[in-house]
Design a protein around this motif. Structure first.
Motif, PDB file in Angstrom:
ATOM      1  N   ASN A 216      55.779 -41.585 -91.201  1.00  0.00           N
ATOM      2  CA  ASN A 216      55.060 -42.318 -90.155  1.00  0.00           C
ATOM      3  C   ASN A 216      53.549 -42.216 -90.290  1.00  0.00           C
ATOM      4  O   ASN A 216      52.818 -42.928 -89.592  1.00  0.00           O
ATOM      5  N   MET A 217      53.053 -41.350 -91.168  1.00  0.00           N
ATOM      6  CA  MET A 217      51.609 -41.233 -91.376  1.00  0.00           C
ATOM      7  C   MET A 217      51.112 -42.189 -92.448  1.00  0.00           C
ATOM      8  O   MET A 217      49.934 -42.171 -92.804  1.00  0.00           O
ATOM      9  N   ASP A 350      49.352 -44.112 -81.226  1.00  0.00           N
ATOM     10  CA  ASP A 350      50.110 -42.895 -81.556  1.00  0.00           C
ATOM     11  C   ASP A 350      49.708 -42.344 -82.920  1.00  0.00           C
ATOM     12  O   ASP A 350      49.598 -41.126 -83.089  1.00  0.00           O
ATOM     13  N   ARG A 351      49.508 -43.225 -83.909  1.00  0.00           N
ATOM     14  CA  ARG A 351      49.101 -42.755 -85.233  1.00  0.00           C
ATOM     15  C   ARG A 351      47.707 -42.145 -85.191  1.00  0.00           C
ATOM     16  O   ARG A 351      47.431 -41.156 -85.872  1.00  0.00           O
ATOM     17  N   THR A 352      46.817 -42.743 -84.398  1.00  0.00           N
ATOM     18  CA  THR A 352      45.468 -42.178 -84.267  1.00  0.00           C
ATOM     19  C   THR A 352      45.519 -40.802 -83.622  1.00  0.00           C
ATOM     20  O   THR A 352      44.814 -39.879 -84.041  1.00  0.00           O
ATOM     21  N   ALA A 354      48.106 -38.712 -83.701  1.00  0.00           N
ATOM     22  CA  ALA A 354      48.733 -37.770 -84.630  1.00  0.00           C
ATOM     23  C   ALA A 354      47.782 -37.355 -85.743  1.00  0.00           C
ATOM     24  O   ALA A 354      47.848 -36.224 -86.227  1.00  0.00           O
ATOM     25  N   ALA A 355      46.891 -38.259 -86.156  1.00  0.00           N
ATOM     26  CA  ALA A 355      45.995 -37.947 -87.265  1.00  0.00           C
ATOM     27  C   ALA A 355      44.697 -37.289 -86.813  1.00  0.00           C
ATOM     28  O   ALA A 355      44.236 -36.318 -87.424  1.00  0.00           O
ATOM     29  N   CYS A 356      44.105 -37.797 -85.727  1.00  0.00           N
ATOM     30  CA  CYS A 356      42.795 -37.299 -85.289  1.00  0.00           C
ATOM     31  C   CYS A 356      42.889 -36.225 -84.218  1.00  0.00           C
ATOM     32  O   CYS A 356      41.882 -35.583 -83.891  1.00  0.00           O
ATOM     33  N   GLY A 357      44.083 -36.027 -83.654  1.00  0.00           N
ATOM     34  CA  GLY A 357      44.229 -35.038 -82.604  1.00  0.00           C
ATOM     35  C   GLY A 357      43.954 -35.634 -81.238  1.00  0.00           C
ATOM     36  O   GLY A 357      43.804 -36.844 -81.067  1.00  0.00           O
ATOM     37  N   GLY A 358      43.884 -34.779 -80.238  1.00  0.00           N
ATOM     38  CA  GLY A 358      43.658 -35.233 -78.877  1.00  0.00           C
ATOM     39  C   GLY A 358      44.949 -35.603 -78.187  1.00  0.00           C
ATOM     40  O   GLY A 358      46.051 -35.367 -78.690  1.00  0.00           O
ATOM     41  N   SER A 359      44.808 -36.188 -77.013  1.00  0.00           N
ATOM     42  CA  SER A 359      45.958 -36.592 -76.204  1.00  0.00           C
ATOM     43  C   SER A 359      45.680 -37.956 -75.598  1.00  0.00           C
ATOM     44  O   SER A 359      44.528 -38.323 -75.356  1.00  0.00           O
ATOM     45  N   ILE A 360      46.763 -38.698 -75.351  1.00  0.00           N
ATOM     46  CA  ILE A 360      46.640 -39.981 -74.664  1.00  0.00           C
ATOM     47  C   ILE A 360      46.617 -39.699 -73.169  1.00  0.00           C
ATOM     48  O   ILE A 360      47.600 -39.234 -72.594  1.00  0.00           O
ATOM     49  N   LEU A 361      45.490 -39.968 -72.529  1.00  0.00           N
ATOM     50  CA  LEU A 361      45.267 -39.599 -71.135  1.00  0.00           C
ATOM     51  C   LEU A 361      45.635 -40.751 -70.207  1.00  0.00           C
ATOM     52  O   LEU A 361      45.347 -41.917 -70.494  1.00  0.00           O
ATOM     53  N   THR A 362      46.251 -40.397 -69.099  1.00  0.00           N
ATOM     54  CA  THR A 362      46.554 -41.385 -68.057  1.00  0.00           C
ATOM     55  C   THR A 362      45.607 -41.238 -66.869  1.00  0.00           C
ATOM     56  O   THR A 362      45.686 -42.013 -65.918  1.00  0.00           O
ATOM     57  N   THR A 363      44.722 -40.272 -66.929  1.00  0.00           N
ATOM     58  CA  THR A 363      43.686 -40.086 -65.919  1.00  0.00           C
ATOM     59  C   THR A 363      42.503 -39.376 -66.570  1.00  0.00           C
ATOM     60  O   THR A 363      42.674 -38.631 -67.543  1.00  0.00           O
TER      61      THR A 363
END
Length: 576
Positions: A216-217, A350-352, A354-363
């Protein structure tokens, strides 16, 4: 006078019940039709199939798994006095006359998921095993005797295959082996003319990944237009620029070591709902309501800015107010310029992450540097007629993206499927660095060994082993048929050379003769042949073990209830 026993009815009316020897033969015939639909696609000179679905979508491919996953309607005649039977080969729909034929589709998809290549070979080999079994079934041989013999022969074939596999050692030799295996896979695809270019690209893409080699990467993006050789590998994440509002042009398009905020938040003013009602007593109260909505948006933007984010990506829209606000940061006292993009597809987000780190924020209430991603370089660049965003030097995981160019959408789609097969082969070859010669060489050697081993077996089982051994010759035979070469002459030459001990003698399609394919660098991972052999034998044994098929009638759709009419309506009144 004795009374006749009443008949016992176990199945409801409309249920089809077929059993016995004729049902086994019928299943074998159905599986042969499946193989006939893909056998002409085998090898470097294989033909392509054009499939048009019910929605008018056109697919051009010579990949066995792709063809068998489409909805095909195939007619064949069992005999002169039988009506034509229609096979509907579909995994998602249930319009299947012969359920046993779905086994062929399953092994092709299994081979594609497990190894990536050899999908046509496994179907052709399984069909040939069933074809060799048909005379024994017709003569009254019990299917379990064939199943036992085939299982033993498969174990012996796998053992001999492992002993023949050549181990590759050394980094330079390993890379050369990976390129040769990828070129062998691509030689039967539409991109065979540029197989060396794409083989090196696939090997470089796999080598970028970490030791887990996550598939997936590796992303693939289709960019219509341009030449096939303009396709390139990006060492990072790349995706098409999203829709943007006014003010986007003022934002910088290049950053070094930026922090990336990944959001699932809508950064724009909400439109008032229809039929909404607000009771206010003065103009000041209305102004407070309007200011409150603007302040909520500005508070979100300030928190993102204070967290240090330079790149803001969101799955939901980023409106014109937020876009202009981010662009104005360039001219503010803090001189902290920012880039934003909304409506990013979930897959790219999602790929960004997984590769760059961080989290997808909802707030953004608790946003901080810890939940932000990071990369070494970000820039935007024109690719064809579209703008693309590039993230290179990802910190968390190694990733890459292949930008595919081409003249038509169907050609680019087939190129993507071809590169997927090549990447799967390179991944498997890197984990299991042993190879065998292709071009029918390993198939002829296995056939010769099993024929010799069959002579040591007493009893009728020897005939089953001989049939199993002869089945392997279908691969070089079909390669000759598809290339327009005299198959009888070439097979005789191959048998002669293998009998003399030339174990890597195979077919050279270009010279239309026989040569040493190991020296000619026509290589493929031993895992491809091993998995194809095991899957084909398992499918054969499964089909031979089915002696009864029960197909229940479909339940009728419930009748629509009549619409109730209002007594007061004019249509419900009786005319005088």
């Amino acid at each position: 006078m004795s009374m006749m026993a009443p008949p016992i009815i176990l199945l409801k009316d409309g249920t089809e019940n077929k059993q016995g020897k004729q049902q086994i033969i019928s299943n074998i015939n159905a599986c042969s039709v499946v193989a006939d639909s893909v056998r002409t696609t085998l090898g470097p000179r294989g033909m392509d199939k054009l499939i048009v679905d019910s929605k008018g979508k056109t697919t051009i491919s010579n990949d066995g798994a792709t063809i068998l996953s489409e909805r095909l309607e195939l007619n064949y005649f069992i005999g002169r006095h039988h009506p034509p039977l229609t096979l509907l080969l579909t995994l998602k729909l249930l319009d299947i006359v012969f359920p046993a034929a779905v086994v062929m589709c399953d092994i092709a998809k299994s081979q594609d998921a497990e190894v990536g290549d050899g999908t046509t070979s496994v179907v052709v080999l399984a069909a040939e095993l069933l074809k060799r079994s048909k005379p024994f079934i017709e003569e009254g041989v019990h299917p379990q005797m064939l199943i036992r013999a085939y299982s033993k022969a498969a174990q012996e074939a796998v053992r001999y295959l492992d002993s023949l596999a050549v181990k590759i050692e050394g980094d330079s030799a390993l890379r050369d082996m990976l390129v040769k295996c990828a070129m062998t896979t691509l030689s039967s695809k539409l991109v065979s003319a540029e197989r060396e270019h794409f083989a090196n690209m696939c090997v470089d893409a796999v080598n970028i990944l970490d030791e887990r080699l996550p598939l997936n990467m590796i992303g693939m993006k289709r960019v219509p237009g341009g030449s096939l050789l303009e396709s390139r590998l990006v060492r990072g994440i790349a995706f098409q620029k999203a829709f943007s509002y006014a003010g986007f042009e003022m934002q910088p398009k290049t950053y070094a070591k930026p922090l990336i905020a990944l959001l699932n938040i809508e950064l724009e003013l909400k439109a008032e709902k229809e039929n909404a009602e607000m009771r206010i007593a003065s103009v000041d109260e209305f102004q407070k309501i309007v200011d409150a909505e603007w302040n909520i948006l500005y508070d979100k933007l300030k928190k993102i800015h204070e967290a240090g984010a330079k790149i803001v990506l969101s799955k939901l829209p980023i409106g014109d107010v937020a876009t202009q606000w981010f662009a104005d940061r360039l001219y503010s006292l803090s001189s902290s310029d920012m880039f934003c993009a909304g409506r990013i597809p979930q897959e790219d987000l999602d790929r960004t992450m997984a590769a760059c780190g961080g989290s997808i924020l909802t707030t953004v209430t608790q946003i901080s540097r810890d939940v932000l991603g990071e990369c070494d370089k970000f820039y935007e660049q024109q690719v064809g007629s579209e703008r693309y965003n590039f993230f290179e030097g990802c910190r968390k995981a190694q990733a890459c993206t292949i930008l595919l160019r081409g003249g038509s959408e169907q050609f680019i789609a087939e190129t993507e499927r071809s590169l997927h097969d090549a990447i799967m082969i390179v991944r498997r070859a890197k984990k299991n660095d042993s190879i065998v010669a292709g071009g029918g060489a390993i198939d002829m050697e296995l056939s010769k060994h099993l024929r010799e081993h069959a002579k040591t077996i007493a009893g009728k089982e020897q005939f089953f082993w001989q049939a199993f051994a002869r089945s392997f010759e279908i691969i070089p035979q079909q390669l000759c048929y598809n290339a327009g070469i005299d198959a009888t002459d070439v097979l005789n030459k191959l048998r002669h050379k293998h009998a003399k001990g030339e174990k890597w003698a195979g077919i050279d399609i270009h010279s239309e003769d026989v040569k040493d394919n190991m020296m000619a660098c026509i290589w493929e991972p031993s895992l491809v042949k091993k998995n194809a052999l095991i899957s084909a034998v398992e499918a054969t044994c499964l089909v031979l073990s089915i002696d009864q098929t029960i197909k229940t009638d479909r339940l009728p759709l419930p009748a629509r209830r009549p619409e109730a009419r209002c007594p007061a309506s004019p249509s419900s009144k009786k005319l005088p």
